[in-house]
Structures are given as C-alpha cells and as structure tokens.
Design an enzyme around this catalytic site. Sequence first.
Site, PDB file in Angstrom:
ATOM      1  N   GLY A 113      32.677  33.260   6.545  1.00  0.00           N
ATOM      2  CA  GLY A 113      32.865  32.334   5.421  1.00  0.00           C
ATOM      3  C   GLY A 113      32.696  33.036   4.091  1.00  0.00           C
ATOM      4  O   GLY A 113      32.226  32.451   3.114  1.00  0.00           O
TER       5      GLY A 113
ATOM      6  N   GLY B  53      33.910  31.576   0.700  1.00  0.00           N
ATOM      7  CA  GLY B  53      33.424  30.273   0.268  1.00  0.00           C
ATOM      8  C   GLY B  53      32.495  30.353  -0.935  1.00  0.00           C
ATOM      9  O   GLY B  53      32.295  31.422  -1.517  1.00  0.00           O
TER      10      GLY B  53
ATOM     11  N   ASP C  15      36.628  36.002   6.800  1.00  0.00           N
ATOM     12  CA  ASP C  15      36.956  34.588   6.575  1.00  0.00           C
ATOM     13  C   ASP C  15      38.274  34.306   7.258  1.00  0.00           C
ATOM     14  O   ASP C  15      39.025  35.235   7.570  1.00  0.00           O
ATOM     15  CB  ASP C  15      37.047  34.271   5.071  1.00  0.00           C
ATOM     16  CG  ASP C  15      36.737  32.810   4.778  1.00  0.00           C
ATOM     17  OD1 ASP C  15      37.430  31.937   5.344  1.00  0.00           O
ATOM     18  OD2 ASP C  15      35.808  32.535   3.993  1.00  0.00           O
TER      19      ASP C  15
ATOM     20  N   TYR D 102      28.803  15.963   9.535  1.00  0.00           N
ATOM     21  CA  TYR D 102      28.249  17.212   8.993  1.00  0.00           C
ATOM     22  C   TYR D 102      26.748  17.294   9.300  1.00  0.00           C
ATOM     23  O   TYR D 102      26.248  18.310   9.805  1.00  0.00           O
ATOM     24  CB  TYR D 102      28.499  17.259   7.482  1.00  0.00           C
ATOM     25  CG  TYR D 102      27.937  18.459   6.768  1.00  0.00           C
ATOM     26  CD1 TYR D 102      28.334  19.747   7.090  1.00  0.00           C
ATOM     27  CD2 TYR D 102      27.010  18.289   5.733  1.00  0.00           C
ATOM     28  CE1 TYR D 102      27.824  20.839   6.401  1.00  0.00           C
ATOM     29  CE2 TYR D 102      26.503  19.376   5.042  1.00  0.00           C
ATOM     30  CZ  TYR D 102      26.902  20.650   5.377  1.00  0.00           C
ATOM     31  OH  TYR D 102      26.402  21.718   4.702  1.00  0.00           O
TER      32      TYR D 102
ATOM     33  N   ILE E  92      24.436  23.039  -4.105  1.00  0.00           N
ATOM     34  CA  ILE E  92      24.393  24.354  -4.767  1.00  0.00           C
ATOM     35  C   ILE E  92      25.363  24.341  -5.951  1.00  0.00           C
ATOM     36  O   ILE E  92      26.551  24.046  -5.793  1.00  0.00           O
ATOM     37  CB  ILE E  92      24.776  25.492  -3.797  1.00  0.00           C
ATOM     38  CG1 ILE E  92      23.870  25.472  -2.543  1.00  0.00           C
ATOM     39  CG2 ILE E  92      24.698  26.849  -4.500  1.00  0.00           C
ATOM     40  CD1 ILE E  92      22.417  25.777  -2.787  1.00  0.00           C
TER      41      ILE E  92
HETATM   42  N1  SER Z   1      26.486  20.542  -0.548  1.00  0.00           N
HETATM   43  C1  SER Z   1      26.652  20.020   0.775  1.00  0.00           C
HETATM   44  C2  SER Z   1      27.576  18.868   0.809  1.00  0.00           C
HETATM   45  O1  SER Z   1      27.633  18.161  -0.172  1.00  0.00           O
HETATM   46  C3  SER Z   1      25.317  19.614   1.336  1.00  0.00           C
HETATM   47  O2  SER Z   1      24.896  20.582   2.187  1.00  0.00           O
HETATM   48  O3  SER Z   1      28.210  18.641   1.798  1.00  0.00           O
END
Ligand code: SER
Length: 326
Positions: free
Chosen positions: A12, A15, A38, A146, A176
Amino acid sequence: MTPESETILVTGACGQIGSELVPVLRKLYGAEKVIASDVVPPSPALENSGPFEKLDVTNRQEIGQLIHKHRVKAVYHLAAILSATGEKFPQKAWEVNINGLYNILEASRELGVRQVFCPSSIAVFGPATPRVNTPQDTVLSPTTIYGVTKVAGEHLCDYYVRKYNLDVRGCRFPGIISNETLPGGGTTDYAVAIFYEAILNRRYTCFLRPETRLPMMYMPDCLKSIIELMAADFSRLRHHSNFNLTAMSFSAADLAAEIKKHLPDFEVEYRPDFRQAIADSWPESIDDSAAREEWGWKPDYDLAAMTADMLRVLREKQRQGKLKYP
Ligand code: SER
C-alpha cells in the site's frame, strides 16, 4: 528496530500513509533496502526514490515471490480498503483487509520475516463502546465491514504472535491528516479535504454534522508512532496489534473555526451523507495510556499546531503551482 542489513517491504506504498512512510524508512535504512509495493502505479517521486514492485496483496503467490526474491525481514502492511469504500464494496473490503493480511502473515511465517506492522483503526469500536476516553480493552462490536475486518485482523495478528512468535505490531489509528497524498475512501477524510477547499475556494461542504467529534492525528505523529512502536522493546509490550492511539479530538465545527483564525472569509456548509452513521458509531476521544506506558507514545501536534502547519505547507505548494486537488 530493523537492523540496517535487513530488507523492508511496504504494501500500500502509494496510499496516504505509505507515500510518506516510505521516504522516512528509506532515510533511516537506505533507499535500496525499502521495497515499495502497491497494486496501483507509483508516483514519479516514489518510483525515483528506490525499488518499487507491483503487488496485489490478495495474491498469496506474488507476496511469497517478492518476500523470497528480496529476502524481506520486515513488512509494513498498509494495503487496505477504508471505511466508506468498504460500505460500498463489503466483499472487496473483506478480500483485501482479511485475505490480504492472512496472506502477509502466512508468507511471513513461512519465509522467516522477523517483524510485521499492520495498522488497526478506531473503526474497531462501535455504538456499544464507551465513546468518551474509550479504554484500551473494551467492547469491540463494530457496525462497518471495515471495523469487522480490523477487529478480526487484530485478533489474527495477536494469534501469530502467540502461536508462531512472529513479532506483529499495530495501533488503532484515529483519522490521519496529511498534505502529501489524499486519503481515499475514509470517513475522517473531511478533515483533509477541508484544508484544500479552504485554500482553493474558501468554501467547503462537509459530509458530517458540525458537532461530530472524532479522534485525529497529524501525519508527522503517525509516522513517529510507527517508527517508535516498531523500535520498542518487545519484552515491554503487553499489547501487540491493537494499541489505542490519539493526538487530538475535534468536531467539524472546531476544525472550521481553527481554520477561520487563519482565513477569516472561510465558510463551511454541512450536508451529512452515509458517512455520518459511520462517524456516529465511533469514539469521540481515546485513552491511549497503554501506548504511553508500554512504548512511550507522546504526540507533538494538537489542533492549533496541526492546522497552522497544514495551511503553511499547502500554501507553499500552491505558491509553487504544486497543489493538486482532488
Ligand atoms: N480514517 C479511517 C476511515 O475513516 C479510520 O481508520 O476509514
């Protein structure tokens, strides 16, 4: 800590996190020692700074061949489908996040990889989890695919630590915020997009409600946490793949107000979409005392420092004609 002679594989690598982690690892360990990989083609910057290999993490054979060919000893496994994209393509999220991780762990076990990093997420929590100052060890009942893959992933990583003595480490990242590569398909992405729109258009339409408060972290802290967790003394760790981690918590309105201090004519409109339900299922603040105690975690950036630095970097890119958005 990765000894200088060992080869590192980053999945990845194109990313949001990978594109900034690879240069840090190359600086620390030598460009030739860090294999970026990637499923999508690399940016010129990534391609020109060291080795790059095309890799689909759902293909076990490809992973094995790469690890064998480069005698890889550490893997930073960042390839994943994030929360919002996951809700659109749940089967794909399972395939990449679970089968991809399983392939990495199995290849690592079989081919003598020494250390694996795999990020988890605040998405492991759900509506039944305490939302304020969410404890390290608490209810993990996510409502997104997720989150389901991240909970299973944490358990799988810990299983490989116990069963096979594979040194697997990871933390539950909050949203992040970064200025190099845009995040793709997450619920916390608004906190990145808002900066670009503020600079380019002085207007932003936010897909979350103004009062939605979530834990967040600036990219320099994220990179620091990965390097420090991987360098920590294994014998001091009581947790391995699931460290709570945070640097700040703010609402969409708090962030807009902070940006307005720098750009007074900035305006935000709120039009919540399906991502609101995802955000509502996540904590608003995190207790990361386990990370602080077990490996000395301490963030450098709060909301004010992060906002000032984001605007400084993005304005500089704009001046140089290098601000690319979306
Ligand atoms: N930043 C991620 C998301 O919004 C959370 O791990 O999916």
